[in-house]
Design an enzyme around this catalytic site. Structure first.
Site, PDB file in Angstrom:
ATOM      1  N   THR A  83      52.890  56.604  40.044  1.00  0.00           N
ATOM      2  CA  THR A  83      51.552  57.008  40.478  1.00  0.00           C
ATOM      3  C   THR A  83      50.490  56.113  39.865  1.00  0.00           C
ATOM      4  O   THR A  83      50.818  55.088  39.233  1.00  0.00           O
ATOM      5  CB  THR A  83      51.324  58.510  40.172  1.00  0.00           C
ATOM      6  OG1 THR A  83      50.083  58.905  40.762  1.00  0.00           O
ATOM      7  CG2 THR A  83      51.281  58.808  38.683  1.00  0.00           C
ATOM      8  N   LYS A  87      51.252  51.650  41.259  1.00  0.00           N
ATOM      9  CA  LYS A  87      52.002  51.544  42.517  1.00  0.00           C
ATOM     10  C   LYS A  87      52.175  50.085  42.970  1.00  0.00           C
ATOM     11  O   LYS A  87      53.116  49.769  43.686  1.00  0.00           O
ATOM     12  CB  LYS A  87      51.319  52.357  43.619  1.00  0.00           C
ATOM     13  CG  LYS A  87      51.429  53.867  43.402  1.00  0.00           C
ATOM     14  CD  LYS A  87      50.825  54.633  44.562  1.00  0.00           C
ATOM     15  CE  LYS A  87      50.977  56.123  44.341  1.00  0.00           C
ATOM     16  NZ  LYS A  87      50.512  56.918  45.488  1.00  0.00           N
ATOM     17  N   ASP A 124      55.297  57.851  50.868  1.00  0.00           N
ATOM     18  CA  ASP A 124      54.086  58.502  51.395  1.00  0.00           C
ATOM     19  C   ASP A 124      54.092  58.512  52.921  1.00  0.00           C
ATOM     20  O   ASP A 124      53.782  59.529  53.545  1.00  0.00           O
ATOM     21  CB  ASP A 124      52.822  57.764  50.918  1.00  0.00           C
ATOM     22  CG  ASP A 124      52.425  58.170  49.506  1.00  0.00           C
ATOM     23  OD1 ASP A 124      52.860  59.237  49.042  1.00  0.00           O
ATOM     24  OD2 ASP A 124      51.676  57.401  48.868  1.00  0.00           O
ATOM     25  N   GLY A 157      40.570  54.844  56.234  1.00  0.00           N
ATOM     26  CA  GLY A 157      40.994  54.402  54.913  1.00  0.00           C
ATOM     27  C   GLY A 157      41.956  53.223  54.998  1.00  0.00           C
ATOM     28  O   GLY A 157      42.644  53.033  56.015  1.00  0.00           O
ATOM     29  N   GLY A 160      45.966  52.648  49.126  1.00  0.00           N
ATOM     30  CA  GLY A 160      47.418  52.735  48.981  1.00  0.00           C
ATOM     31  C   GLY A 160      48.060  53.709  49.957  1.00  0.00           C
ATOM     32  O   GLY A 160      49.037  53.373  50.631  1.00  0.00           O
ATOM     33  N   ALA A 161      47.526  54.924  50.038  1.00  0.00           N
ATOM     34  CA  ALA A 161      48.133  55.933  50.907  1.00  0.00           C
ATOM     35  C   ALA A 161      47.990  55.523  52.368  1.00  0.00           C
ATOM     36  O   ALA A 161      48.931  55.681  53.169  1.00  0.00           O
ATOM     37  CB  ALA A 161      47.482  57.286  50.661  1.00  0.00           C
ATOM     38  N   TYR A 303      44.803  67.342  49.646  1.00  0.00           N
ATOM     39  CA  TYR A 303      45.302  68.715  49.566  1.00  0.00           C
ATOM     40  C   TYR A 303      44.542  69.537  48.523  1.00  0.00           C
ATOM     41  O   TYR A 303      44.886  70.691  48.261  1.00  0.00           O
ATOM     42  CB  TYR A 303      46.803  68.768  49.312  1.00  0.00           C
ATOM     43  CG  TYR A 303      47.275  67.917  48.144  1.00  0.00           C
ATOM     44  CD1 TYR A 303      47.081  68.314  46.834  1.00  0.00           C
ATOM     45  CD2 TYR A 303      47.896  66.700  48.375  1.00  0.00           C
ATOM     46  CE1 TYR A 303      47.494  67.537  45.781  1.00  0.00           C
ATOM     47  CE2 TYR A 303      48.326  65.899  47.331  1.00  0.00           C
ATOM     48  CZ  TYR A 303      48.125  66.325  46.040  1.00  0.00           C
ATOM     49  OH  TYR A 303      48.529  65.547  44.998  1.00  0.00           O
ATOM     50  N   GLY A 324      46.963  68.088  53.464  1.00  0.00           N
ATOM     51  CA  GLY A 324      47.964  67.204  52.872  1.00  0.00           C
ATOM     52  C   GLY A 324      49.067  67.890  52.086  1.00  0.00           C
ATOM     53  O   GLY A 324      49.945  67.231  51.522  1.00  0.00           O
TER      54      GLY A 324
HETATM   55  P1  NAP Z   1      42.976  54.537  47.007  1.00  0.00           P
HETATM   56  O1  NAP Z   1      44.056  53.532  47.085  1.00  0.00           O
HETATM   57  O2  NAP Z   1      42.050  54.541  45.845  1.00  0.00           O
HETATM   58  O3  NAP Z   1      42.086  54.349  48.353  1.00  0.00           O
HETATM   59  C1  NAP Z   1      40.877  55.030  48.484  1.00  0.00           C
HETATM   60  C2  NAP Z   1      40.376  54.927  49.922  1.00  0.00           C
HETATM   61  O4  NAP Z   1      39.209  55.771  50.045  1.00  0.00           O
HETATM   62  C3  NAP Z   1      39.942  53.519  50.305  1.00  0.00           C
HETATM   63  O5  NAP Z   1      40.162  53.336  51.677  1.00  0.00           O
HETATM   64  C4  NAP Z   1      38.432  53.570  49.995  1.00  0.00           C
HETATM   65  O6  NAP Z   1      37.654  52.652  50.725  1.00  0.00           O
HETATM   66  C5  NAP Z   1      38.103  54.966  50.472  1.00  0.00           C
HETATM   67  N1  NAP Z   1      36.855  55.456  49.884  1.00  0.00           N
HETATM   68  C6  NAP Z   1      36.603  55.720  48.577  1.00  0.00           C
HETATM   69  N2  NAP Z   1      35.337  56.156  48.427  1.00  0.00           N
HETATM   70  C7  NAP Z   1      34.771  56.153  49.662  1.00  0.00           C
HETATM   71  C8  NAP Z   1      33.482  56.490  50.170  1.00  0.00           C
HETATM   72  N3  NAP Z   1      32.496  56.928  49.377  1.00  0.00           N
HETATM   73  N4  NAP Z   1      33.273  56.369  51.490  1.00  0.00           N
HETATM   74  C9  NAP Z   1      34.245  55.922  52.318  1.00  0.00           C
HETATM   75  N5  NAP Z   1      35.487  55.585  51.898  1.00  0.00           N
HETATM   76  C10 NAP Z   1      35.744  55.699  50.585  1.00  0.00           C
HETATM   77  O7  NAP Z   1      43.530  56.017  47.110  1.00  0.00           O
HETATM   78  P2  NAP Z   1      44.915  56.462  47.779  1.00  0.00           P
HETATM   79  O8  NAP Z   1      45.989  56.423  46.773  1.00  0.00           O
HETATM   80  O9  NAP Z   1      45.070  55.696  49.047  1.00  0.00           O
HETATM   81  O10 NAP Z   1      44.635  58.015  48.080  1.00  0.00           O
HETATM   82  C11 NAP Z   1      43.758  58.413  49.133  1.00  0.00           C
HETATM   83  C12 NAP Z   1      43.790  59.948  49.244  1.00  0.00           C
HETATM   84  O11 NAP Z   1      45.059  60.353  49.753  1.00  0.00           O
HETATM   85  C13 NAP Z   1      43.614  60.665  47.901  1.00  0.00           C
HETATM   86  O12 NAP Z   1      42.763  61.777  48.084  1.00  0.00           O
HETATM   87  C14 NAP Z   1      45.017  61.139  47.555  1.00  0.00           C
HETATM   88  O13 NAP Z   1      45.039  62.326  46.786  1.00  0.00           O
HETATM   89  C15 NAP Z   1      45.591  61.391  48.946  1.00  0.00           C
HETATM   90  N6  NAP Z   1      47.052  61.301  48.980  1.00  0.00           N
HETATM   91  C16 NAP Z   1      47.740  62.391  49.416  1.00  0.00           C
HETATM   92  C17 NAP Z   1      49.127  62.334  49.476  1.00  0.00           C
HETATM   93  C18 NAP Z   1      49.891  63.527  49.950  1.00  0.00           C
HETATM   94  O14 NAP Z   1      51.103  63.585  49.695  1.00  0.00           O
HETATM   95  N7  NAP Z   1      49.277  64.461  50.646  1.00  0.00           N
HETATM   96  C19 NAP Z   1      49.822  61.175  49.105  1.00  0.00           C
HETATM   97  C20 NAP Z   1      49.082  60.061  48.682  1.00  0.00           C
HETATM   98  C21 NAP Z   1      47.689  60.149  48.622  1.00  0.00           C
HETATM   99  P3  NAP Z   1      37.357  51.183  50.115  1.00  0.00           P
HETATM  100  O15 NAP Z   1      38.564  50.357  50.431  1.00  0.00           O
HETATM  101  O16 NAP Z   1      36.134  50.730  50.838  1.00  0.00           O
HETATM  102  O17 NAP Z   1      37.156  51.360  48.636  1.00  0.00           O
END
Ligand code: NAP
Length: 367
Positions: A83, A87, A124, A157, A160-161, A303, A324
């Site tokens: 995590t 990653k 994921d 988005g 990573g996810a 979630y 989620g």
């Molecule tokens: P991450 O790699 O940090 O990516 C964050 C994303 O959110 C990027 O696309 C970022 O855009 C965007 N973002 C951040 N602030 C923003 C804002 N103010 N306005 C618009 N876009 C914004 O995070 P991640 O690991 O991909 O996780 C994303 C979400 O998915 C999290 O909430 C996480 O908990 C959830 N998730 C859920 C599961 C599940 O099993 N349900 C699994 C994995 C992740 P920029 O590129 O412009 O910064």
């Protein structure tokens, strides 16, 4: 020497004596403080009656390579989840990568081959596919009964996810339909879409300015941004909240100082400083919601909370919604049953699908 003693120099949390036959876990900066993985995996171990345990491993950035080296030698460790923030950092430390994890460029699960080599996976995306297309507890049919083929998907988005979801969803669409990716940082959406298109023939990326043009064409909208998630987020210049916002419109939350306890008074300070921005976001997001294709389904990877502003607006506008939670269970079950412990489950007489279902149900009960 016991595993907890062998790992002591590489982790910052304290492990109880580890004496089980099989060990799993999760590595990150501080998973001992928040990760659900050990709870989910330990529920599955209990259900199977195995002598096994899943543990959190808090690893400081400079220690990741040594930690992975120690795990490679610790053959009782069958595998572990990965995590924040490792990653991507973990990729060069592994012996091999699953082809789709290589395309995605991020690993959230590590398993072991018979010879002991460490292999990286990304579960994921498969978790998202399972949540969307399998019959889930409490539902009489899958969220998408007709699957993903031919869908018109709008993915919000490019982090990573989103990368995991984009590659797996495109793969499940078998070159049919459309996959459009919108991200605040347009270049990341374009780069991701270019990679997905090269692999699966579909994918188009753009910045948030395209959202109002694309939203009406989508019959599945997926939020894979953090926008809507609870809890403080930290930037170098301060902390901010994204929970009140919808990802269907831009958000620019105010920053507050982190030199005080993050209690009610600082929440109020943040609220007053961000009120106008939240109002503008809500106004524009409702407008975007009203322009959704009437047949669109909405899926949020977030979630916590279980119903984000995005999902609440969509539900109140008559759209089917999915949070989620089940993806979170599904990605853990996928890692356990199909990647890390598939051979052990088969040796115990559990066929692949039955093993996955049993692990999923055990994890769902404790989520
Ligand atoms: P991450 O790699 O940090 O990516 C964050 C994303 O959110 C990027 O696309 C970022 O855009 C965007 N973002 C951040 N602030 C923003 C804002 N103010 N306005 C618009 N876009 C914004 O995070 P991640 O690991 O991909 O996780 C994303 C979400 O998915 C999290 O909430 C996480 O908990 C959830 N998730 C859920 C599961 C599940 O099993 N349900 C699994 C994995 C992740 P920029 O590129 O412009 O910064």
């Amino acid at each position: 020497m016991r595993l907890d003693e062998r790992l002591r120099a590489h982790i910052t949390n304290t492990l109880s004596p580890v004496t089980t036959r099989v060990v799993a876990g999760i590595v990150g900066d501080e998973p001992s403080k928040y990760a659900k993985t050990p709870v989910l995996w330990n529920a599955a171990f209990r259900d199977l009656g195995w002598d096994a345990v899943s543990l959190p491993y808090d690893v400081a950035p400079g220690n990741l390579a040594a930690f992975v080296g120690a795990i490679r030698d610790a053959r009782e460790v069958a595998g572990f989840s990965v995590t924040v923030p490792y990653k991507i950092d973990i990729l060069p430390l592994l012996d091999d990568l699953d082809p789709i994890a290589r395309q995605i460029g991020a690993v959230n699960m590590v398993g072991r081959t018979e010879s002991g080599a460490l292999v990286g996976y990304n579960t994921d995306g498969q978790g998202a596919i399972d949540a969307l297309t399998r019959k889930l507890p409490g539902m009489d049919r899958p969220f998408l009964p007709d699957g993903l083929k031919g869908r018109h998907v709008l993915l919000l988005g490019a982090g990573g996810a989103a990368r995991g979801v984009a590659f797996y969803v495109a793969s499940a669409m078998l070159g049919t339909g459309t996959l459009r990716i919108v991200n605040r940082t347009a270049a990341k959406a374009v780069a991701l879409a270019t990679g997905v298109r090269a692999a699966y023939g579909i994918g188009e990326g753009a910045g948030e300015d395209k959202l109002h043009r694309w939203i009406g064409d989508a019959d599945l909208v997926i939020n894979a941004t953090v926008v809507g998630q609870s809890g403080w987020r930290r930037a170098p210049a301060g902390a901010f909240l994204v929970e009140p916002y919808s990802p269907l419109a831009p958000s620019n939350p105010a920053l507050v100082g982190t030199d005080r306890p993050m209690d009610g008074s600082i929440v109020r300070e943040w609220f007053l400083a961000s009120k106008k921005d939240v109002q503008t976001n809500a106004y524009d997001a409702l407008d975007a919601t009203s322009r959704l294709n009437p047949a669109a389904s909405c899926f949020d990877l977030v979630y916590s909370p279980l119903e984000t502003r995005f999902l609440r607006d969509a539900r109140l506008a008559g759209h089917p919604t999915l949070n989620g939670k089940w993806m979170n269970v599904a990605q853990a079950a996928d890692g356990f049953a199909r990647r890390v412990l598939a051979k052990e489950l088969a040796a115990g007489g559990l066929a692949a699908d039955a093993a996955y279902d049993r692990v999923f149900e055990a994890m769902a009960r404790v989520w």
